[in-house]
Design a protein around this motif. Structure first.
Motif, short mmCIF file in Angstrom:
data_model
loop_
_atom_site.label_atom_id
_atom_site.label_comp_id
_atom_site.label_asym_id
_atom_site.label_seq_id
_atom_site.Cartn_x
_atom_site.Cartn_y
_atom_site.Cartn_z
N TYR A 1 -4.65 -4.52 11.38
CA TYR A 1 -3.40 -4.99 11.96
C TYR A 1 -3.31 -4.61 13.43
CZ TYR A 1 1.59 -5.86 12.55
OH TYR A 1 2.80 -6.33 12.99
N ALA A 2 -3.71 -3.38 13.75
CA ALA A 2 -3.70 -2.94 15.15
C ALA A 2 -4.60 -3.83 16.00
CB ALA A 2 -4.16 -1.48 15.23
N ASP A 3 -5.76 -4.18 15.47
CA ASP A 3 -6.68 -5.05 16.20
C ASP A 3 -6.08 -6.45 16.38
OD1 ASP A 3 -8.52 -3.05 16.47
OD2 ASP A 3 -9.83 -3.75 14.86
N MET A 4 -5.36 -6.92 15.37
CA MET A 4 -4.70 -8.22 15.47
C MET A 4 -3.70 -8.21 16.63
SD MET A 4 -2.02 -10.06 12.82
CE MET A 4 -3.21 -10.50 11.57
N LEU A 5 -2.94 -7.14 16.74
CA LEU A 5 -1.96 -7.04 17.82
C LEU A 5 -2.66 -6.94 19.18
CD1 LEU A 5 0.61 -4.53 16.24
CD2 LEU A 5 0.78 -7.02 16.38
N PHE B 1 0.83 -1.21 0.00
CA PHE B 1 0.00 0.00 0.00
C PHE B 1 0.87 1.26 0.00
CE2 PHE B 1 -3.39 -2.78 2.02
CZ PHE B 1 -4.21 -2.77 0.89
N VAL B 2 1.97 1.24 0.73
CA VAL B 2 2.89 2.38 0.73
C VAL B 2 3.50 2.56 -0.65
CG1 VAL B 2 5.04 3.31 1.67
CG2 VAL B 2 3.40 2.21 3.20
N THR B 3 3.91 1.46 -1.27
CA THR B 3 4.47 1.50 -2.63
C THR B 3 3.45 2.06 -3.62
OG1 THR B 3 5.92 -0.38 -2.18
CG2 THR B 3 5.46 0.11 -4.49
N GLY C 1 -4.83 1.38 2.73
CA GLY C 1 -3.75 1.15 3.68
C GLY C 1 -4.14 1.49 5.10
N GLU C 2 -4.96 2.52 5.27
CA GLU C 2 -5.42 2.89 6.61
C GLU C 2 -6.35 1.81 7.17
OE1 GLU C 2 -6.88 7.01 8.54
OE2 GLU C 2 -8.33 6.10 7.15
N ASP C 3 -7.29 1.34 6.35
CA ASP C 3 -8.19 0.27 6.79
C ASP C 3 -7.41 -0.97 7.17
OD1 ASP C 3 -10.39 1.87 6.34
OD2 ASP C 3 -10.87 1.00 4.38
N HIS C 4 -6.42 -1.29 6.35
CA HIS C 4 -5.58 -2.46 6.60
C HIS C 4 -4.84 -2.33 7.93
CE1 HIS C 4 -2.77 -5.75 5.79
NE2 HIS C 4 -1.82 -4.93 6.17
#
Length: 218
Positions: A201-205, A171-173, A194-197
């Motif tokens: 990821y934050a929720d996964m952590l 997403f950054v690329t 990328g923000e949604d993703h």
């Protein structure tokens, strides 16, 4: 006839009762008591804090990409703020994994940012050799982060971590590539995705930490 009328009345009452049942009751109907996830204030705070940190991560990364590609005067200040975010993320896990682990994570994330800067600079200059070199190191760093996190928490599988981090790099690329092409709609779309993703990821952590340290979240 009377029995048929009573049966119809009973069925109508059942349908109406289900129609007005709260949504949460529908979700937990048929489950054993206590199986629904209990969102305590401590769990909610961790999730909110983690999301804020990782949304800041993608937000300040975007700001840096814009500044670097346009050669804006704020590039260094934006980079300093972005690097601070990496330490903030490391500090956030210290209560669970200790100072050394938190600082190590921050170090790996700072490397992630520095390599991203190399990728952006090489792409802007059209230097394909440097682009390939920095890109390879960027993905190697993602592997290192995935390995480090999976070793810290058995609920964070190395493969899932790696897949999520690789998607973030893509997403950054996509954002950098779109800006270089002046394709503003594609740039915005890549950032939104990328923000949604990153919130996922934050929720996964957060979920992994809650599972590993349940006594801290009662």
């Amino acid at each position: 006839m009377k029995r048929r009328f009573l049966l119809v009345t009973l069925l109508v009452a059942m349908v109406l009762s289900l129609s007005f049942m709260p949504l949460g009751a529908h979700a937990t109907a048929g489950k054993e008591p206590g199986t629904a996830m209990c969102m305590t204030p401590a769990k909610m705070k961790l999730k909110q804090d983690m999301r804020k940190l990782w949304v800041d991560h993608v937000g300040w990364t975007r700001s840096y990409i814009i500044s670097a590609i346009a050669g804006l005067e704020d590039q260094k200040d934006v980079l300093d703020r972005l690097l601070k975010n990496q330490q903030d993320i490391g500090d956030a896990v210290k209560p669970f994994y200790g100072d050394a682990a938190g600082n190590k994570l921050a170090e790996l994330l700072r490397e992630h940012i520095q390599l991203a800067g190399g990728v952006v600079d090489a792409a802007k200059a059209g230097n394909q050799a440097d682009l390939a070199k920095f890109n390879k190191e960027w993905f190697r760093n993602a592997d290192d982060i995935a390995k480090f996190l999976s070793a810290a928490n058995p609920n964070w599988s190395e493969k899932e971590q790696r897949d999520m981090l690789y998607a973030h790099l893509q997403f950054v690329t996509d954002q950098a590539t779109a800006r270089l092409k002046k394709d503003w709609k594609a740039d915005i779309l890549a950032y939104d995705k990328g923000e949604d993703h990153m919130m996922m990821y934050a929720d996964m952590l957060s979920d992994g930490i809650i599972k590993q340290f349940p006594d801290k979240f009662k």
